[in-house]
Design a protein around this motif. Structure first.
Motif, short mmCIF file in Angstrom:
data_model
loop_
_atom_site.label_atom_id
_atom_site.label_comp_id
_atom_site.label_asym_id
_atom_site.label_seq_id
_atom_site.Cartn_x
_atom_site.Cartn_y
_atom_site.Cartn_z
N LEU A 156 -3.10 -4.12 -0.53
CA LEU A 156 -1.91 -3.98 0.32
C LEU A 156 -0.75 -3.33 -0.43
CD1 LEU A 156 -1.97 -7.43 2.15
CD2 LEU A 156 -2.20 -5.19 3.23
N LEU A 157 -0.56 -3.76 -1.66
CA LEU A 157 0.57 -3.25 -2.43
C LEU A 157 0.38 -1.79 -2.83
CD1 LEU A 157 0.98 -6.53 -4.41
CD2 LEU A 157 2.86 -5.44 -3.18
N LYS A 158 -0.86 -1.40 -3.07
CA LYS A 158 -1.13 -0.02 -3.45
C LYS A 158 -1.14 0.93 -2.25
CE LYS A 158 -3.84 -1.05 -7.61
NZ LYS A 158 -5.19 -1.03 -8.22
N ASN A 159 -1.65 0.44 -1.11
CA ASN A 159 -1.87 1.33 0.03
C ASN A 159 -0.87 1.18 1.17
OD1 ASN A 159 -4.31 2.32 -1.19
ND2 ASN A 159 -5.32 0.42 -0.54
N GLU A 160 -0.20 0.03 1.26
CA GLU A 160 0.72 -0.22 2.37
C GLU A 160 2.17 -0.36 1.91
OE1 GLU A 160 -0.20 -0.17 5.49
OE2 GLU A 160 -2.37 -0.06 5.17
#
Length: 299
Positions: A100-104
């Motif tokens: 989530l942190l890398k992609n969103e």
């Protein structure tokens, strides 16, 4: 015979390499664990040194962060006592958070497990930039992907430098304790939402106990002797600002029953519940009893 010797050489080389990798992994894990302990316990003599140690773990400890602490809780029909099962669930949560942190979210972050919880620091340049939608999105996605578990998230105060992480972590940890004591589930709660509890939790527990006993002993003794729960009745009444109707609704009782209980509580404690100072002291004593001492008053 030649091919056999080649295979033996390759096998030995591979064994040595695997052993080296294992040693490096163990060393990295040891260094990471020591770094986490030093940061969370504020064992920081030299900030530049701790920042350099963080670089070995690919952490940028020179940035500003908002700290969140995740507790993983099972539904009633499940248990987190199985260490292996809980470890597997925690690993799934960690993987989902990374994704989530890398992609969103698309922000720099630091994440690690500590005890049974997960610590997450999200980089925001200033406190004003902290986006509450980010943590809401994270909670929603965890609820979708991790079945049969719920997540309480405590937020500490904004971190301007690495030496402040320890205090923010302690605040977030206290928030989780508060959520557990108040039986709240699947919520995000911030330290600055605690109100007067932010002051009470820092005080000496013996002094808090004396204060609570001074104001509530008679009512607690009455509950113990009559199998009633009028201490909670008083607490709800005070939290609802003295509204009989709202308190009765929260307790699922008739307003007339609520009025009778309030009348009896006044008689038992020998107080005037219309006095604002009395209300303030009683509410503080109730919060101490329920959320800090957790009813352990030894009366």
């Amino acid at each position: 015979e030649y091919e056999y010797r080649i295979l033996i050489i390759v096998a030995n080389s591979l064994a040595v390499k695997l052993h080296q990798n294992e040693l490096v992994s163990e060393l990295a894990q040891k260094c990471s664990s020591e770094l986490i302990e030093d940061i969370l316990n504020n064992r920081i003599d030299d900030k530049s040194e701790i920042i350099q140690r963080g670089e070995l773990a690919n952490w940028d400890l020179s940035l500003n962060y908002q700290l969140y602490l995740f507790s993983i809780n099972a539904d009633k029909n499940l248990s987190t006592d199985d260490a292996y099962y809980f470890y597997e669930i925690k690993e799934r949560v960690m993987q989902k958070l990374h994704s989530l942190l890398k992609n969103e979210i698309l922000r720099k972050y630091i994440i690690f497990a500590y005890d049974r919880d997960i610590v997450l620091l999200i980089n925001y340049e200033t406190e004003a930039e902290v986006n509450n939608d980010d943590i809401e999105l994270i909670k929603e996605e965890l609820n979708k992907k991790i079945d049969k578990f719920y997540f309480n998230i405590g937020a500490g105060t904004y971190v301007n430098e690495v030496s402040q992480i320890s205090e923010s972590y302690q605040q977030a940890s206290y928030v989780l304790d508060f959520l557990k004591a108040t039986e709240r589930k699947n919520v995000i709660y911030r330290y600055n939402q605690l109100g007067i509890m932010r002051l009470l939790w820092k005080l000496n527990s013996d002094e808090l106990k004396k204060f609570a006993i001074e104001y509530l002993a008679k009512l607690i003794e009455y509950d113990q002797g009559n199998s009633t729960e009028w201490l909670d009745t008083l607490g709800v009444y005070l939290e609802e600002g003295g509204s009989i109707q709202n308190a009765a609704k929260r307790l699922f009782i008739h307003p007339n029953t609520m009025s009778y209980r309030v009348k009896r509580i006044k008689e038992i404690l020998e107080i005037d519940l219309q006095d604002q100072e009395v209300q303030l002291n009683l509410l503080a004593a109730y919060k101490i009893c329920k959320y800090i001492l957790e009813d352990d008053l030894d009366i």
